[in-house]
Design a protein around this motif. Sequence first.
Motif, PDB file in Angstrom:
ATOM      1  N   GLU A 274       0.832  -1.214   0.000  1.00 29.03           N
ATOM      2  CA  GLU A 274       0.000   0.000   0.000  1.00 29.03           C
ATOM      3  C   GLU A 274       0.858   1.252   0.000  1.00 29.03           C
ATOM      4  OE1 GLU A 274      -3.747   1.656   2.645  1.00 29.03           O
ATOM      5  OE2 GLU A 274      -1.928   1.003   3.683  1.00 29.03           O
ATOM      6  N   ARG A 284      -1.547   5.283  -8.979  1.00 28.61           N
ATOM      7  CA  ARG A 284      -2.805   4.527  -9.023  1.00 28.61           C
ATOM      8  C   ARG A 284      -3.443   4.589 -10.412  1.00 28.61           C
ATOM      9  NH1 ARG A 284      -3.154   6.491  -3.435  1.00 28.61           N
ATOM     10  NH2 ARG A 284      -3.230   4.640  -2.074  1.00 28.61           N
ATOM     11  N   GLU A 439      -9.449  -8.858  -5.989  1.00 29.23           N
ATOM     12  CA  GLU A 439     -10.235  -7.671  -5.628  1.00 29.23           C
ATOM     13  C   GLU A 439      -9.709  -7.035  -4.348  1.00 29.23           C
ATOM     14  OE1 GLU A 439     -14.827  -6.518  -4.325  1.00 29.23           O
ATOM     15  OE2 GLU A 439     -14.403  -8.455  -5.294  1.00 29.23           O
ATOM     16  N   ASP A 443      -8.120  -3.341  -3.820  1.00 26.89           N
ATOM     17  CA  ASP A 443      -8.740  -2.428  -2.851  1.00 26.89           C
ATOM     18  C   ASP A 443      -7.676  -1.798  -1.958  1.00 26.89           C
ATOM     19  OD1 ASP A 443     -11.312  -2.668  -3.730  1.00 26.89           O
ATOM     20  OD2 ASP A 443     -11.926  -4.146  -2.223  1.00 26.89           O
ATOM     21  N   HIS A 446      -5.804   0.907  -3.973  1.00 25.49           N
ATOM     22  CA  HIS A 446      -6.598   2.123  -4.141  1.00 25.49           C
ATOM     23  C   HIS A 446      -6.878   2.823  -2.811  1.00 25.49           C
ATOM     24  CE1 HIS A 446      -7.472   2.076  -8.421  1.00 25.49           C
ATOM     25  NE2 HIS A 446      -7.715   0.774  -8.365  1.00 25.49           N
ATOM     26  N   ARG A 448      -8.857   1.738  -0.429  1.00 26.91           N
ATOM     27  CA  ARG A 448     -10.257   1.562  -0.035  1.00 26.91           C
ATOM     28  C   ARG A 448     -10.413   0.682   1.195  1.00 26.91           C
ATOM     29  NH1 ARG A 448     -11.323   1.451  -6.094  1.00 26.91           N
ATOM     30  NH2 ARG A 448     -10.907  -0.791  -6.058  1.00 26.91           N
ATOM     31  N   ILE A 449      -9.337   0.012   1.601  1.00 20.42           N
ATOM     32  CA  ILE A 449      -9.395  -0.892   2.739  1.00 20.42           C
ATOM     33  C   ILE A 449      -8.018  -0.943   3.385  1.00 20.42           C
ATOM     34  CG2 ILE A 449      -8.826  -2.908   1.319  1.00 20.42           C
ATOM     35  CD1 ILE A 449     -10.665  -4.589   3.066  1.00 20.42           C
ATOM     36  N   THR A 450      -7.969  -1.050   4.702  1.00 17.84           N
ATOM     37  CA  THR A 450      -6.683  -1.100   5.395  1.00 17.84           C
ATOM     38  C   THR A 450      -6.050  -2.483   5.235  1.00 17.84           C
ATOM     39  OG1 THR A 450      -7.605  -1.881   7.498  1.00 17.84           O
ATOM     40  CG2 THR A 450      -7.545   0.528   7.119  1.00 17.84           C
TER      41      THR A 450
END
Length: 466
Positions: A274, A284, A439, A443, A446, A448-450
């Motif tokens: 990340e 990104r 997926e 995520d 991007h 969108r999730i830790t």
Amino acid sequence: MIGLAGLNTVTRTVILLEVCMRGTARAFAMTTALALGLTACGVDRAVEGRKPVEQPASEVTEKPVGPVTLKYWTFSPREAALKQALAAFEEANPDIKVELRTFGEADYRERLPKALGGDEALDIVGIHIPTMTGAVKDRLRPVADWKDTVSDELLGKLDPVAVEQTEKTTKDGRLYSVPMGSNAGAVMYYDAALLSELGESFPKTVADLESIVMRVRKEIPDLQPIVFSGEPRRQEELLFTIAGQTHPTLSDELLAGGKSWKSAETVSALTAYESLFDRGVLARSTLTLKGDHPAELFRSGKALFLVDGSGQSPMLSTSYRGTGKISVKKIGAGSFPTILPGAKPAARSTAEVGLAVPKDSKHVVEATTLIEFLTVGDGVSSWAGDLTMAPAAAGFTVESSAFATPEGKDGYAVLQELIRGGGSLNVPDQAFLDRAQGEVILDVAHGRITPEKAADRLQKEWSRGR
């Protein structure tokens, strides 16, 4: 005419040999031979006290004239490189001819199982070791059944990592193909000429890479610093390349169920992955690229770095540059820069292409002779210059003439070292990747999730699928 019964054995032998050689009185030769309990021209066996060997009727019949023709199907290496190797094989083995047929990989996955179960009478087949072995192994001869027809050291002349990886693809632990070459991912290619103009060296750490990326964005805004594929498979490859820098076998342990997806090692790898996007090292926006598009951008001079698999190594070759598909003057290669403390360069690898003998082959000895030639024999140097994959022959070095630049030669040596380094297999659980893993990884990229929630979700999806 003098009778022979009273003569000693040596004298009788000499007379009989002269009869055979000069063709005198056929009746005399036959009568005398019968009297002695011999065949007219087989005296030596009787003299030595050995029983004459009777030739089977099947061997008395006239054998067909001409060489044996082997039917060989495969999808890799590329046809031009293989034809060069096969020409050398036929020259060295004039009694064997090879009928080659090559296919695109996707088409081949469908056609080969049907052909092996039909009436194609194939003699040698190339298989994608990670994904095709399980589907066709029951129609192949185990290597143990035929390896004694060639050199006793065939398997000993191969990289042990490649042999072990090939064995791991079956549940019974048997070897059904001989590894021809291996690939790895993720690795990094670079525009060597441009990097030199910038006064920069190939980055060893992500901190080094970040510094170069920031310079490019400021000084050459029309150039993309790094391009890569946003497809789930390539992102999974990158994630576990990062993980492998500190925990080389993590993905194998996860896929075997020996370690939880919620483990500290998994969370650490997801966090590092990340951070590449949070720090702007990887853009990104580049996640929208698919297929070969990232490589096309790089080859046309629109990007400084390309993150991809070692299957892109033909870009380093003299033969590929001759096709005119490359605008970049000099291309080099290396490992993806390290990111975590104490990390070492790594890449997941896998034995890619194996050569096997179908059970229905009528020319097993000739087929295994070709397999030996292409995997550990003189044929390796004929196809290896294509650089499609690193040869599985232990200690093999590609000739310098195969490379378009010194940077390419040095970079390829680094990739070979990574491939032979062991670690996890570069083979995902495709069903899990398609259902959930791909997926979740995207995520994380991007934001969108830790990483912690991603690891928890992966564990739940993994358990649900099992």
